[in-house]
Design an enzyme around this catalytic site. Structure first.
Site, PDB file in Angstrom:
ATOM      1  N   PHE A   1      20.903 -21.269 -54.057  1.00  0.00           N
ATOM      2  CA  PHE A   1      21.190 -19.902 -54.493  1.00  0.00           C
ATOM      3  C   PHE A   1      20.025 -19.291 -55.291  1.00  0.00           C
ATOM      4  O   PHE A   1      19.287 -18.431 -54.796  1.00  0.00           O
ATOM      5  CB  PHE A   1      22.478 -19.922 -55.313  1.00  0.00           C
TER       6      PHE A   1
ATOM      7  N   TYR B   1      26.387 -33.103 -67.454  1.00  0.00           N
ATOM      8  CA  TYR B   1      25.470 -32.123 -66.872  1.00  0.00           C
ATOM      9  C   TYR B   1      24.568 -31.540 -67.955  1.00  0.00           C
ATOM     10  O   TYR B   1      23.336 -31.493 -67.810  1.00  0.00           O
ATOM     11  CB  TYR B   1      26.264 -31.016 -66.182  1.00  0.00           C
TER      12      TYR B   1
END
Length: 335
Positions: free
Chosen positions: A13, A142
């Protein structure tokens, strides 16, 4: 002098948009992507594409040897923040070890600047709005991986003199987003659910707040950052200042898609409740144009999504921990 840039995650993206802007600036662009989340159709035909992983050290050094990269733009990551609790090894391999492989090659081959897209996930629960001077306290693997890469870049600069620029974007949406991934990208998830005539699924009460950022408000600045001397060896929050709850976002997406609002509430998951950032530092250095408001940005993305249609979400195949895994992320039982 020919400028050659490596963009990891360039089929994804944000990466694909950065590629487009670099090509406009006459960079020779090499894209490295394993297509785990990206799509070949996102890649500008003017870029050179290599399908492969940032875990492949041999491939990385082969590319660095051949192209003598001037700059590295590292956007490859598996950015499913909530899922990272349950795929810890996968998360650290892809988001930390892979990044270190690139840093090693960049130091060895004397890359002029390493541009890294981190995340406001590094802050965890912190005083709002989040600002770069705060001490990061990531609350999920993360965010931990992203912050570890930031620290490694700082160390590489001190030890070897390699310059870096770190961006911490948040909740980015727009064209080329993978809407067929139920683990990440809430705007894409909502639009895909509407295309499939399903209710919009919200974890918990929907009062979680975020600032949603259109891709055109970050990609040009990431691409152009290497030409801004004041940006070197600095960390920047980058994104929108306007805050919305997830429930407000659901209403806005439904309006953009011209659909009635139908919500299905799921069990609350482990996540930071409120996350939005201060962008004064970025504004001072980059002097950005006016941000694209959420209504305008969602209408543009909705047009793109309707043209491309819905996508099926693949089940993540290698869940490492099932304890406390949200039921909506569990594999359906075979009939």
């Amino acid at each position: 002098m020919k400028i050659t840039s490596l963009v990891t995650g360039g089929a994804g993206f944000i990466g694909s948009h950065v590629v487009n802007h670099l090509l406009k600036q006459n960079h020779q662009v090499v894209v490295l992507d394993d297509l785990s989340g990206g799509d070949k159709e996102n890649i500008n035909s003017a870029a050179l594409f290599y399908e492969g992983s940032i875990l492949d050290v041999t491939l990385i050094h082969t590319l660095f040897d051949e192209y003598k990269f001037t700059y590295v733009y590292h956007l490859a990551a598996y950015a499913a923040e909530g899922l990272s609790h349950f795929i810890r090894n996968f998360n650290y391999q892809n988001n930390l070890i892979g990044s270190v492989n690139l840093i090693n090659a960049s130091v060895t081959h004397e890359v002029k600047c390493f541009v890294f897209t981190s995340s406001i996930a590094v802050y965890g629960t912190n005083t709002l709005p989040l600002v770069e001077t705060q001490f990061p306290q990531p609350e999920d693997p993360y965010g931990i991986a992203k912050y570890a890469v930031e620290l490694d870049l700082i160390n590489a600069h001190k030890m070897f003199g390699m310059d870096y620029i770190i961006f911490r974007p948040h909740n980015v949406y727009g064209r080329h987003q993978n809407i067929g991934d139920k683990y990440r990208n809430v705007v894409g998830i909502f639009m895909n659910q509407i295309l499939e005539n399903k209710p919009l699924t919200i974890f918990g009460d929907g009062r979680q707040t975020r600032a949603f950022t259109h891709i055109d408000d970050i990609a040009p600045y990431i691409a152009n950052s290497v030409t801004v001397p004041e940006a070197y060896n600095t960390v920047f929050n980058i994104g929108s200042d306007t805050v919305y709850s997830v429930e407000e976002l659901a209403k806005a997406v439904s309006n953009a898609m011209q659909s009635e609002l139908h919500i299905e509430r799921l069990e609350k998951r482990e996540e930071v409740t409120h996350a939005y950032a201060n962008h004064s530092k970025f504004d001072t250095v980059f002097n950005p144009k006016k941000h694209i408001d959420l209504e305008t940005g969602l209408l543009e993305m909705a047009k793109w999504v309707k043209t491309h249609g819905s996508r099926s979400s693949k089940e993540f195949q290698n869940i490492e921990i099932t304890k406390k895994l949200p039921s909506s992320w569990r594999k359906p039982l075979k009939q």
